[in-house]
Structure formats: C-alpha cells, structure tokens
Design an enzyme around this catalytic site. Structure first.
Site, PDB file in Angstrom:
ATOM      1  N   ASN A  11     -10.546 -21.584 -11.573  1.00  0.00           N
ATOM      2  CA  ASN A  11     -10.559 -20.628 -10.465  1.00  0.00           C
ATOM      3  C   ASN A  11     -11.841 -20.725  -9.642  1.00  0.00           C
ATOM      4  OD1 ASN A  11      -8.065 -19.670 -11.255  1.00  0.00           O
ATOM      5  ND2 ASN A  11      -8.838 -17.792 -12.174  1.00  0.00           N
ATOM      6  N   ARG A  23       5.969 -24.882  -3.477  1.00  0.00           N
ATOM      7  CA  ARG A  23       5.415 -25.705  -4.553  1.00  0.00           C
ATOM      8  C   ARG A  23       6.537 -25.970  -5.534  1.00  0.00           C
ATOM      9  NH1 ARG A  23      -0.180 -25.074  -3.826  1.00  0.00           N
ATOM     10  NH2 ARG A  23      -0.838 -22.981  -3.179  1.00  0.00           N
ATOM     11  N   ARG A  64      -1.582 -25.450  -0.020  1.00  0.00           N
ATOM     12  CA  ARG A  64      -2.925 -25.890  -0.391  1.00  0.00           C
ATOM     13  C   ARG A  64      -2.971 -26.568  -1.757  1.00  0.00           C
ATOM     14  NH1 ARG A  64      -6.881 -21.294   0.330  1.00  0.00           N
ATOM     15  NH2 ARG A  64      -7.010 -22.018   2.470  1.00  0.00           N
ATOM     16  N   HIS A  96       6.137 -19.513   3.534  1.00  0.00           N
ATOM     17  CA  HIS A  96       5.816 -19.106   2.171  1.00  0.00           C
ATOM     18  C   HIS A  96       6.950 -18.309   1.526  1.00  0.00           C
ATOM     19  CE1 HIS A  96       3.343 -16.727  -0.874  1.00  0.00           C
ATOM     20  NE2 HIS A  96       2.997 -17.973  -1.132  1.00  0.00           N
ATOM     21  N   TYR A 101       4.436 -17.617 -15.124  1.00  0.00           N
ATOM     22  CA  TYR A 101       4.203 -16.707 -14.002  1.00  0.00           C
ATOM     23  C   TYR A 101       5.174 -15.544 -14.127  1.00  0.00           C
ATOM     24  CZ  TYR A 101       1.227 -19.712 -11.029  1.00  0.00           C
ATOM     25  OH  TYR A 101       0.194 -20.452 -10.508  1.00  0.00           O
ATOM     26  N   ARG A 107      -3.355  -7.959  -9.009  1.00  0.00           N
ATOM     27  CA  ARG A 107      -3.879  -8.927  -9.978  1.00  0.00           C
ATOM     28  C   ARG A 107      -5.282  -9.393  -9.611  1.00  0.00           C
ATOM     29  NH1 ARG A 107      -3.752 -14.547  -9.792  1.00  0.00           N
ATOM     30  NH2 ARG A 107      -2.141 -14.503  -8.188  1.00  0.00           N
ATOM     31  N   HIS A 140       2.487 -12.148 -10.781  1.00  0.00           N
ATOM     32  CA  HIS A 140       2.672 -12.793  -9.488  1.00  0.00           C
ATOM     33  C   HIS A 140       3.676 -12.077  -8.588  1.00  0.00           C
ATOM     34  CE1 HIS A 140       3.766 -16.368  -6.853  1.00  0.00           C
ATOM     35  NE2 HIS A 140       2.448 -16.385  -6.822  1.00  0.00           N
TER      36      HIS A 140
END
Length: 746
Positions: free
Chosen positions: A95, A432, A462, A492, A525, A621, A649
């Site tokens: 991270n 993704r 990204r 997205h 997730y 989160r 998530h």
C-alpha cells in the site's frame, strides 16, 4: 448538460428519474469527444449552520496513512494467526508503494509546477509533504519494528526462521552455492560506475545492491550496482518444501540478496569486495495521457507505459547500516532530498515474504474458507450448477461475496449465457480481471458461437493498463466488439447484460456489482452484486451500454444513478429528503458504506443532515475526510471502519425515507474522481428481502458488539475489538462465514 430532478407530486419524493437537459448552470466541463457527455455539474449547497471553515475536513493524504496504520494494527495483534500477521505487514508495504508512486508523486509534481492550491483541509502541498514525511517515516519504522521484535520471534517459536549466511552449516552453504551458480548467477548483470560508465538507471520498486569494490593493483575503490532478480523467490527455502509445510520440522529461509552478497567474488573476479548495502527506489508511476490529442488510445497508453518506467524518484529506502558515503552518492545521483530517505533494518521490502506467508501451516492461517452457492440461486441445493436464468426470473438475487461463491453466480451467469443457444447478445464492462479469466473466456466463446458480444475494456485502470491492453486485443481477435468508453472519463461501473430469446420475445438479464469481474480477487474482496431481469433496471443498463459505446447524450435512467451526471446530485437529493423527514418528525436515517469518503459536497450534506437531527452512519474502509462527533456540526454522525481477512469493498447507500427505505448498491466511492471523472452506476434495490439484508448488515457493522475502529472528532482512529471484560468482540466477516456454513450444514 444538467440534472433535472423529477418530483412525484403526490408524495413530494424524488422519483429516481434524472433527466439530461435541464437549465442548471454548467459549472465544470469535462473534456469529451463527439459531445457524448457535455459537462459535469457540481451541486450548489446551502451554507452549514455555524462557521466551521476548512477545519471540518480531515486531510485525505494523512487519512490514507491512518488507514495503513489500522492495517498495521492487525499485524501487531498477537491474537491473530501468525502468518496472517506477516501478510498484513506485506500489505502495508504494498500500500505504501502505491501511495508514494501516485499520491506523493502527485504532490511533488504540484510543488514543482508551482500549483500551491490548498487542500480541502486547508493544507498547502508543502505542508502536506512535511506531514506525510513525518507520518510515513514513523509508520515504516513501526512496520519494521513489528516485524523484527514481534513477528520474527513468534515465527522462530513455530520453527520458521530467517537466517544469515553465517548461521548455516557447510552442507547448506554448498547447496546454496550450487543454487546461486545454476539459477542466479546467469541472470545477474553488474553495472559499474566510473568515468566510462555513468550511474545506471534504477527501476522503480526493484531491490538493488550497492557494492563497493577495490582494485588490489591500484588500491582504487569503485562503485557498482547489482539488481536483485525479481523473477526469483525473495526468500529462499534452505531445507525444502517438506520442512516448510511440516509444523514438526524446522523451516529455514535466507534472503536472496544475502546469497548474492556472499558470492560477489564470482561477479567481480580479481577485485576485493569491501561493502554491500541493499537499497530500493520508488518512482512516480502515475500515468498522464492527453486523450483528446491521442489518435489511438491504445498506442498512446503503450507509449506512456514506457515513459512510466523513467518517472522521477520519490522515495529511497536503504539499510540502516549503509555507509554514509554510499548513501551520499545515491542521494546525489538520484536527485532525491534527504527527507525522502528511509533508513530501515534489513530486509527491505517486506512484500517479499510470500514464500513464508504461503507455507502450508494451517494452524498459522485463517481457517480455510469454501464459498457456497447463494441459497437464492439454488434454494434446494440439490445440485452444484444452479440455473442462473431460472433463479433470476423467480426473484432478484442479491449476492454477497466472498461468502456467496463468485464462480457459481456471476461467472456461471456469463458461462451459461455463452453456452445458451437462446442468448442473442452479451454486453460486459471489464475494469480489472485475472490473468486466466473465465469471464474473458466466456465472452470469446460467445463471440465464436455467433452471439453479439460487446466488451467495454477500461485500459486506463491504474497499474492494470498492460494487462487490459492484452485482453482488449485478445477479445478483438475473437470477434468481440471492443470499445474503450468515453474519452475523458474512466469506465468504472460493474455491469453485465444478457439478451435472451424466450418464446416470441426477448428478455434482458443483468448483473450490477460493486466489485470487478475478477475471479481471483472475488475470493478475498467483500463485494455485493445484483442479478435481476427487472424490466426497468435492464432497460437502464441497456441504455447505459448504448451511451458508453455510441452517442447518447440525452440518456435518462429510472432505477440507476449514473456518474458523472446524477450520483452526487441524486444522493444529495436523498440526504435532503431525510432532512425534511426529520424536521417533520418522521423517521430519518442515512447510512453509507464505501471505501473512501472525501467528496466535500457529500460531506457537507451529511453535516447538514446531522445538524437537522438525522442519524448518520458511515462505514469506510480507507480514507475519510469527514470529521464526526463535532458539537454543532456532526454530533449525530458515527464513522466506523472494518478491516480483516477480506478487503471491505462494497458500496451501499440507505435512506430511511419515513419507514419506506431507499437502498442502492454500486461502484462509486465518495471521491471527486468517482463522481466527476468516471462512469459509475448505483442501482436501486427493490426487493424487500434484499433491502432487509442490507439494512441488517448496517446494524451489524455499527453494533457495539462488533469489532471495529471508531473515528474520533480529532481525526484519531480508536480500535474497539474487546469489551470491558477483555472478551473479543464479534468479527463481522467471521459472522458471515459462519452463517453460510451453518445454513449449508442444515
């Protein structure tokens, strides 16, 4: 473009219908092509009661570091499974890498270009950098202290040791020498630094050895750089997999850089090796593509990916034993500031602990979890393969991953669609996905079977740009219609649409989710998804796909809120309606679960709700710029954070609405990038059973009996994981795992 709200005159309630084409003033234009989306609105808000100024916001960058402090607190928890603690240390490192590559790099760029606009919290970029540097140094030092003083000693008690070369017996040294000769030496490339060899380029996030050698003939000392190969395991097992996976045997590991350091005489024959120091550089790796000027977005991105490798350094990590002269050379050659140097005990880069983390030691890991098929897909559970279309026709299906299996729900939905001769068309967004994605395979199978298949691939996701370019070309070769969304906006939203012939008519089915179509991350997730054939929702999803692939600037939606047009304005409408309910003495409550809470307009709306007596619950989160519990401003707002085995998530929004709750799920976080620069979608949850599940979820997240972090008014996060008697509070993720297991056993 503007968002014109339609009002139901009988109930005076927003109707979920946002029309494009009113007369609200255009505030901020989005760069677009073909006039597909004309502008992005920002909602004009009434003033807050009282003068709170910028103090009402917490700084987003410091809040992000606070989030990683919470992750570190998991690694520091002695009650947690030991190898999971090591994994959390690795996550902190990963991270922080992204934070420096993107956020710190962005601040440095703003400072270099003289853009000194203060943040929403009133801090200039220089002030932010100063505070980030202090906090990040403390965080990384604390991370390594936890590793050396807590985790390593605990590992040794479990017969897992990280050793030095000097600790080894001759037989082990001989095996490692053979390993070095056969598998490491051929890969290595020493790079000298002298008048004939300039200082080499140091790639971002690579681990390197700074080597000082001396020519015995001349006595001259020279510098060389050696890159530690990232193709090999960082931690080398000395005694083999049987020892690693057996609790009764000692498992020893040695760092690859230590093995290399002991064999430098093979790399520099005829030279004396004087010093060896590990170091690591983090570079600016954020992409900048001027899409309006890019004739071909794929080609533009590929060029930018090459440029990314040569971004300026933003952090230098070195071993705390490094020679000051070597450090001075690195600082000078990398043009880095002293404040950007992080001196840490070896080993650097704790992401490299994978070989140890993955050891087959069940007692040191979370108990194994097997996701079950959702009961609403296969209510009698007599077979493993539920008929997704039949179940969806019977009722809307709310999925909660990873507790509900992704493979037997979302993946099965697309696989069954690809194989079904009655399916005419499939439309899919991909932000993704995994390297061996069954989702991509299903789309290819459908296209090869003659179905109309559209894939909207977001190639600007990204750090997944290269993979997504590869999938886009693979899909195109298979005959899939591949589009890249709207120029100037990232796509997205998480959408899948299937058109199926049933009798003499067509029926549409769709999945709308909060997470990516990524089978691997779906296992860890926490996400939500809705499978439905509701005509209004599927019509909306169909319209959104048409907007993304064609020209549809006047699109309207009835069951969706879609960014950048109507998510912010739609949510604020619902917040304002709760204020009206509260002022009229009716039931009012607002609850939001998201990854990040940063958008000032949303936060100010929540402050006004609090000032009006509305109860506001926020589960976040990561980043949170909202300051709860401030007298006169936010005393009715509570903020909680849940971190654990799974990455929280999902995004959920609920409004009490005087006893007739409005509930949405979707892809959008409360950030500028999501609400202004991305195409996002929130879907209305209509089935009462599904609304009740999500409302109950909030009750459990906010319960005093649940282990959470509480955000205080001063910005401090306090962990609440034990009651007054010292008993551990309920882990919400374990609760959902156990509830699925109990139902399965019944």
């Amino acid at each position: 473009m503007s968002a014109e709200k339609t009002v139901n005159t009988e109930s005076n309630e927003p109707s979920d219908h946002y029309h494009i084409g009113g007369d609200i003033t255009k505030i901020e234009r989005a760069q677009t092509q073909g006039d597909r989306i004309e502008a992005v609105e920002k909602v004009k808000l009434p003033h807050l009661s009282g003068d709170f100024g910028t103090d009402r916001f917490l700084d987003r960058e410091i809040s992000w570091l606070d989030f990683n402090t919470r992750v570190l607190e998991l690694a520091e928890d002695p009650d947690l499974y030991l190898l999971e603690r090591l994994n959390f240390l690795s996550i902190v490192g990963s991270n922080l890498d992204e934070f420096f590559m993107v956020r710190v790099a962005g601040l440095r760029r703003r400072i270099a270009t003289g853009i000194a606009v203060p943040s929403a919290a009133g801090m200039t970029p220089d002030e932010q950098m100063e505070e980030i540097s202090e906090s990040a140094h403390q965080l990384m030092e604390r991370q390594h202290r936890c590793f050396h003083e807590e985790v390593l000693p605990a590992l040794e008690k479990e017969q897992i040791r990280i050793v030095k070369w000097s600790d080894l017996e001759d037989e082990a040294k001989a095996r490692l020498t053979s390993f070095f000769s056969d598998e490491v030496f051929p890969i290595l490339t020493p790079l000298a630094v002298d008048p004939a060899h300039p200082f080499p380029y140091i790639s971002g996030l690579s681990l390197n050895l700074a080597v000082v050698v001396r020519n015995p003939q001349t006595g001259k000392e020279l510098f060389a750089r050696l890159k530690v190969p990232d193709q090999l395991n960082r931690m080398i097992s000395i005694d083999g997999s049987r020892a690693v996976n057996s609790p009764s045997r000692e498992a020893r590991f040695i760092a690859l850089e230590d093995v290399i350091a002991q064999h430098l005489d093979m790399m520099f024959p005829g030279m004396e090796v004087l010093e060896v120091h590990a170091f690591r550089v983090t570079r600016n790796e954020d992409l900048e593509v001027e899409e309006d000027d890019a004739e071909n977005l794929l080609q533009a991105l590929e060029k930018e990916l090459l440029r990314r490798r040569f971004g300026p350094p933003v952090r230098l990590e070195v071993e705390d034993t490094i020679n000051p002269n070597v450090l001075e050379l690195l600082i000078s050659e990398l043009s880095i500031d002293e404040s950007e140097v992080y001196r840490l005990p070896a080993p650097l880069d704790l992401r490299g602990m994978g070989a140890i983390v993955n050891a087959n030691r069940p007692a040191l890991h979370y108990p194994k979890h097997i996701a079950h098929t959702s009961r609403w897909l296969n209510e009698n559970e007599t077979s493993k393969a539920a008929n997704v279309f039949a179940a969806t026709r019977a009722h809307d299906v709310l999925l909660h991953h990873p507790y509900d299996s992704f493979a037997t729900s979302v993946q099965a939905f697309l696989e069954q669609a690809a194989a079904d001769p009655n399916v005419m068309a499939i439309k899919q967004t991909l932000y993704r996905t995994s390297g061996d994605s069954p989702i991509v395979d299903a789309l290819i199978e459908a296209a090869e079977a003659g179905k109309q298949v559209l894939a909207l691939v977001e190639i600007k996701a990204r750090f997944d740009e290269e993979a997504n370019i590869k999938w886009a070309r693979k899909l195109e070769r298979a005959g899939v219609h591949v589009v890249y969304g709207i120029v100037g906006l990232k796509t997205h939203c998480k959408l899948s649409l299937v058109v199926r012939k049933e009798g003499d008519s067509l029926r549409r089915y769709c999945h709308i989710g909060t997470g990516n179509y990524h089978p691997s991350t779906a296992r860890f997730y926490e996400d939500l998804g809705l499978l439905t054939c509701d005509p209004q929702i599927t019509e909306d999803v169909s319209r959104l796909f048409n907007q993304l692939s064609g020209y549809a600037p006047k699109t309207t939606y009835r069951s969706l809120l879609v960014a950048p047009r109507s998510i912010r304005s739609g949510l604020i409408d619902y917040i304002n309606k709760e204020i009206e309910h509260s002022m009229a003495g009716r039931k009012a409550k607002i609850q939001i679960k998201c990854n990040s809470m940063v958008d000032e307009a949303i936060i100010d709306s929540l402050y006004r709700a609090s000032q009006s007596g509305v109860e506001v619950n926020v589960v976040v989160r990561g980043i949170c710029a909202l300051r709860p519990g401030v007298p006169g401003l936010s005393e009715n707002i509570r903020v909680r954070s849940v971190l654990g085995r799974f990455l929280e998530h999902s995004r959920v929004f609920t409004f009490e609405n005087a006893g007739n709750p409005k509930v949405y799920i979707g892809s959008a976080d409360m950030m500028h990038r999501n609400l202004d620069r991305r195409v996002e979608a929130l879907v209305s949850i209509k089935a009462q059973r599904n609304r009740e599940y999500l409302l109950d979820m909030f009750d459990r997240y906010m319960s005093k009996k649940t282990s959470t972090w509480h955000l205080e008014a001063d910005g401090h996060w306090e962990r609440h994981n034990k009651d007054d008697q010292g008993n551990r509070l309920v882990d919400i993720q374990s609760y959902y795992l156990e509830s699925r297991d109990k139902r399965k056993r019944k």
